[in-house]
Write an enzyme that holds these catalytic residues in place. Structure first.
Site, short mmCIF file in Angstrom:
data_model
loop_
_atom_site.label_atom_id
_atom_site.label_comp_id
_atom_site.label_asym_id
_atom_site.label_seq_id
_atom_site.Cartn_x
_atom_site.Cartn_y
_atom_site.Cartn_z
N ASN A 35 0.51 -0.80 0.22
CA ASN A 35 0.10 0.01 -0.13
C ASN A 35 0.61 1.43 -0.21
O ASN A 35 1.50 1.84 1.43
CB ASN A 35 -0.49 -0.04 0.73
CG ASN A 35 -1.49 0.75 1.15
OD1 ASN A 35 -2.00 2.14 0.45
ND2 ASN A 35 -2.32 1.19 2.68
N LYS A 94 0.07 4.01 -0.02
CA LYS A 94 -0.49 5.30 0.50
C LYS A 94 -0.43 7.04 -0.27
O LYS A 94 -0.07 6.69 -1.28
CB LYS A 94 -0.03 5.48 2.00
CG LYS A 94 0.22 4.27 3.22
CD LYS A 94 0.23 5.17 4.57
CE LYS A 94 0.35 3.27 4.89
NZ LYS A 94 -0.24 3.34 6.18
N HIS A 118 -9.96 0.53 4.68
CA HIS A 118 -8.24 0.78 5.14
C HIS A 118 -8.93 1.30 6.23
O HIS A 118 -9.25 2.36 6.95
CB HIS A 118 -7.32 1.34 4.28
CG HIS A 118 -6.25 1.57 4.81
ND1 HIS A 118 -5.58 2.10 5.52
CD2 HIS A 118 -5.08 0.37 4.58
CE1 HIS A 118 -4.38 1.98 6.14
NE2 HIS A 118 -3.75 1.40 5.42
N GLU A 145 -7.10 3.88 7.43
CA GLU A 145 -7.85 5.35 7.39
C GLU A 145 -8.41 5.84 7.49
O GLU A 145 -8.59 7.04 7.18
CB GLU A 145 -5.94 5.55 6.56
CG GLU A 145 -4.48 5.44 7.63
CD GLU A 145 -3.07 5.16 6.67
OE1 GLU A 145 -3.39 4.97 5.39
OE2 GLU A 145 -1.94 4.15 7.35
N GLU A 178 -5.67 -5.55 9.85
CA GLU A 178 -4.65 -4.79 10.47
C GLU A 178 -5.15 -4.24 11.76
O GLU A 178 -6.47 -3.25 11.46
CB GLU A 178 -4.56 -3.66 8.85
CG GLU A 178 -4.53 -3.79 8.07
CD GLU A 178 -3.92 -3.01 7.41
OE1 GLU A 178 -2.79 -3.42 6.42
OE2 GLU A 178 -4.46 -2.08 6.81
N GLY A 202 2.20 1.44 11.18
CA GLY A 202 3.03 2.64 10.90
C GLY A 202 3.47 2.44 12.18
O GLY A 202 4.06 4.24 12.30
N SER A 206 2.92 -2.84 10.42
CA SER A 206 4.34 -2.86 10.67
C SER A 206 4.73 -4.37 10.18
O SER A 206 6.04 -4.73 10.75
CB SER A 206 4.54 -2.24 12.14
OG SER A 206 3.65 -1.44 12.56
N GLY A 257 2.41 -1.18 4.06
CA GLY A 257 2.84 0.30 4.26
C GLY A 257 4.51 0.38 3.97
O GLY A 257 4.78 0.08 2.89
N GLY A 258 4.56 1.35 4.72
CA GLY A 258 5.91 1.24 4.91
C GLY A 258 6.92 0.68 4.30
O GLY A 258 7.73 1.35 3.69
C1 PEP Z 1 -1.19 -0.56 6.12
O1 PEP Z 1 -0.93 1.20 5.36
O2 PEP Z 1 -2.18 -0.81 5.49
C2 PEP Z 1 0.25 -0.90 6.55
C3 PEP Z 1 -0.29 -1.74 7.15
O3 PEP Z 1 0.63 0.10 6.95
P1 PEP Z 1 2.27 -0.15 8.19
O4 PEP Z 1 2.94 -1.33 7.19
O5 PEP Z 1 3.22 0.52 7.92
O6 PEP Z 1 2.07 -0.87 9.33
#
Ligand code: PEP
Length: 251
Positions: free
Chosen positions: A9, A11, A95, A97, A167, A173, A213, A234-235
Site C-alpha cells: 500500500n 499510500k 483501510h 485510514e 490490520e 505505521g 508494521s 505500508g512503510g
Molecule cells: C497499511 O498501510 O496498510 C500498513 C499496514 O502500514 P504499515 O505497514 O506501515 O504499518
C-alpha cells in the site's frame, strides 16, 4: 492450499514519475518470485502508468480507494470503472485510514465492496481493532461487527474473490507489530466468523493477510502462522529491498 499474497500500500507517496520509476525497479527485482502473489496499490494519478509498466508481470495493481457511486457530482472521487479502465485488478476497501480520517462507516465499506465486485475488481477488505478496543478485550467482537457489516448481501461466490486484511490499527505505521501468536489468534477468529457467515469450506479458501508494521525481519514468523496468508504492507513497501525481503520471506 492458500497461496501467500503480499500487497503493498503506497499510500499518499510517489508522484506519477516516481511511481513509474519504482514500478520499473520492482518489476525487475521481483521478477523471479512465483511462489507468492504480489500486488501494489497506488494513488489514482500513478495508477495508469504503474499498470502499464506492470502489465503481464507477476505484480498486480490495485487502487487504494474507489467510490461506491457509479458517477456524478462527487468532487475528488474516482469510480471503480475509472480504476479498472487504467489497469487495476485489486481495490483496497475499509483501510483504517479511510475509516478514521475520512469517516467511512461499515455501511460505506459494504457499499464500496459491492461496487468493487460488481465492476469485476478484487477487493482487499481491511478490518482491525484500535488499541483501546484490544485493551478492552473486544477485538473479536469488533472484527465480527466489521466483517458481518462489510459482507452483508455478498454471495458466497463473490466472497471467494475477496482477500481480508486484518490490520490492528495500533500496529499500522507505528512499528508495533502484533506478535505472531496474537495475530494468529485473531486470524483464526476471523476465519471462524467467515465460516459462520458462509461455510467452513469457503472460509478455508479465503486469504487473510496481516497488516501492521510488517518488515523483512518479522515476515517469516508471521507468514508461518497457519491462518496468516500474506501481508498488506505500508512503510516497508516503499523501498524495493524491503518489499522484496518480505516477498522472499521463505528463502
Ligand atoms: C497499511 O498501510 O496498510 C500498513 C499496514 O502500514 P504499515 O505497514 O506501515 O504499518
Amino acid at each position: 492450499m492458500r497461496k501467500i499474497f503480499i500487497a503493498g500500500n503506497w499510500k499518499m507517496f510517489f508522484t506519477a514519475d516516481k511511481a513509474r520509476a519504482y514500478a520499473t525497479e520492482l518489476k525487475e527485482a521481483l521478477a523471479d518470485i512465483n511462489d507468492v502473489d504480489l500486488a501494489v496499490c497506488t494513488n489514482p494519478i500513478a495508477l495508469e502508468g504503474v499498470a502499464k509498466i506492470l502489465a503481464g508481470s507477476n505484480i498486480g495493481v490495485g487502487s487504494q480507494n474507489c467510490s461506491e457511486n457509479n458517477e456524478g457530482a462527487f468532487t475528488g472521487e474516482v469510480t471503480t470503472e475509472m480504476v479498472k479502465a487504467v489497469g487495476a485488478t485489486y481495490a483496497l476497501v475499509g483501510h483504517s485510514e479511510r475509516r478514521t480520517i475520512f469517516g467511512e462507516t461499515d455501511a460505506i465499506v459494504n457499499a464500496k465492496t459491492k461496487k468493487i465486485l460488481a465492476e469485476g475488481l478484487l477487493p482487499i477488505l481491511c478490518i482491525g481493532e484500535t488499541l483501546e478496543e484490544r485493551e478492552g478485550g473486544i477485538t473479536e467482537k469488533v472484527i465480527k461487527t466489521q466483517l458481518t457489516a462489510a459482507l452483508d448481501g455478498i454471495s458466497a461466490e463473490d466472497m471467494e474473490k475477496i482477500t481480508v486484511a486484518y490490520e490492528p490499527v495500533w500496529a499500522i505505521g507505528t512499528g508495533k507489530v502484533a506478535t505472531p501468536e496474537m495475530a494468529q489468534e485473531t486470524h483464526a477468529q476471523a476465519r471462524q466468523i467467515l465460516a459462520n457467515l458462509y461455510s467452513d469450506e469457503l472460509a478455508q479458501k479465503v486469504r487473510i493477510q496481516y497488516g501492521g508494521s510488517v518488515k523483512p525481519e518479522n515476515a517469516k514468523e508471521l507468514m508461518n502462522q497457519p491462518d496468516i496468508d500474506g501481508a498488506l504492507v505500508g512503510g516497508a513497501a516503499l523501498k524495493a529491498d524491503s518489499f522484496k525481503g518480505i516477498a522472499t520471506y521463505n528463502s
